[in-house]
Design a protein around this motif. Sequence first.
Motif, PDB file in Angstrom:
ATOM      1  N   UNK A  35       0.823  -1.209   0.000  1.00 24.28           N
ATOM      2  CA  UNK A  35       0.000   0.000   0.000  1.00 24.28           C
ATOM      3  C   UNK A  35       0.857   1.259   0.000  1.00 24.28           C
ATOM      4  N   UNK A  36       1.897   1.301   0.817  1.00 24.12           N
ATOM      5  CA  UNK A  36       2.721   2.507   0.891  1.00 24.12           C
ATOM      6  C   UNK A  36       3.477   2.779  -0.407  1.00 24.12           C
ATOM      7  N   UNK A  37       3.767   1.726  -1.175  1.00 26.19           N
ATOM      8  CA  UNK A  37       4.446   1.946  -2.455  1.00 26.19           C
ATOM      9  C   UNK A  37       3.533   2.664  -3.455  1.00 26.19           C
ATOM     10  N   UNK A  38       2.218   2.576  -3.269  1.00 29.69           N
ATOM     11  CA  UNK A  38       1.257   3.234  -4.161  1.00 29.69           C
ATOM     12  C   UNK A  38       0.677   4.511  -3.565  1.00 29.69           C
ATOM     13  N   UNK A  39       0.635   4.602  -2.256  1.00 38.76           N
ATOM     14  CA  UNK A  39      -0.124   5.651  -1.595  1.00 38.76           C
ATOM     15  C   UNK A  39       0.783   6.772  -1.081  1.00 38.76           C
ATOM     16  N   UNK A  40       1.218   7.637  -1.996  1.00 40.36           N
ATOM     17  CA  UNK A  40       2.073   8.764  -1.621  1.00 40.36           C
ATOM     18  C   UNK A  40       1.286   9.748  -0.765  1.00 40.36           C
ATOM     19  N   UNK A  41      -0.002   9.873  -1.005  1.00 41.70           N
ATOM     20  CA  UNK A  41      -0.835  10.780  -0.205  1.00 41.70           C
ATOM     21  C   UNK A  41      -0.708  10.442   1.282  1.00 41.70           C
ATOM     22  N   UNK A  42      -0.817   9.173   1.640  1.00 41.99           N
ATOM     23  CA  UNK A  42      -0.715   8.757   3.036  1.00 41.99           C
ATOM     24  C   UNK A  42       0.695   8.993   3.563  1.00 41.99           C
ATOM     25  N   UNK A  43       1.697   8.708   2.743  1.00 44.66           N
ATOM     26  CA  UNK A  43       3.080   8.887   3.173  1.00 44.66           C
ATOM     27  C   UNK A  43       3.386  10.352   3.474  1.00 44.66           C
ATOM     28  N   UNK A  44       2.710  11.277   2.853  1.00 40.03           N
ATOM     29  CA  UNK A  44       2.936  12.705   3.133  1.00 40.03           C
ATOM     30  C   UNK A  44       2.516  13.082   4.560  1.00 40.03           C
ATOM     31  N   UNK A  45       1.678  12.263   5.179  1.00 43.38           N
ATOM     32  CA  UNK A  45       1.255  12.509   6.552  1.00 43.38           C
ATOM     33  C   UNK A  45       2.225  11.910   7.577  1.00 43.38           C
ATOM     34  N   UNK A  46       3.216  11.160   7.132  1.00 39.67           N
ATOM     35  CA  UNK A  46       4.189  10.576   8.060  1.00 39.67           C
ATOM     36  C   UNK A  46       5.117  11.676   8.562  1.00 39.67           C
TER      37      UNK A  46
END
Length: 167
Positions: free
Chosen positions: A78-89
């Motif tokens: 999921x994290x390899x596709x979901x840059x939007x979520x990673x921006x919240x890290x």
Amino acid sequence: EQQPAQGSSPPPASSPHPKKDRSRSGRHSKQSGGRPSSGSGRPWRGRGPYRPHLPPDEYDRLKSDAVLQVEYFLSGDELSRNVWLRRYMDVEGYLPAAVVFNFPSVAAYGLPYKELLRAVAEKSTHLEVDRDNETFRLKEGWRAWLVPDGKGGFGCPKWIKEEAEGG
């Protein structure tokens, strides 16, 4: 075409979206505004422990399934596709629990926020939880998923929960 007998009313029209008609499901009443009921006809307002209408073993299984769904959002796939979520890290790889808990596939489990956060802390084998700030991150490998911040660093500023005034 049949007409209703005099003095009787026609049968109720079926909803075009029966899955979205919550009044039929019996899970939530209109009075509760979609929130779980306390069982006494009044909506549960978050005071005292939440008492689910499931046997304890089924409720525990529900919590375990919800934790697996939360873990999915922090999986490599999921994290390899979901840059939007990673921006919240943040700089330490933590994500606000509220971001993930509000995804429809997690919210569909219907668990109260604090109960789900506790379940993630107790049951997850892949995530570590910062209960004070209501955040969590991968136990291992979280640095690999941080997004550059544009200032030579990685991640957004650290998430710190602040208490609301008067509460």
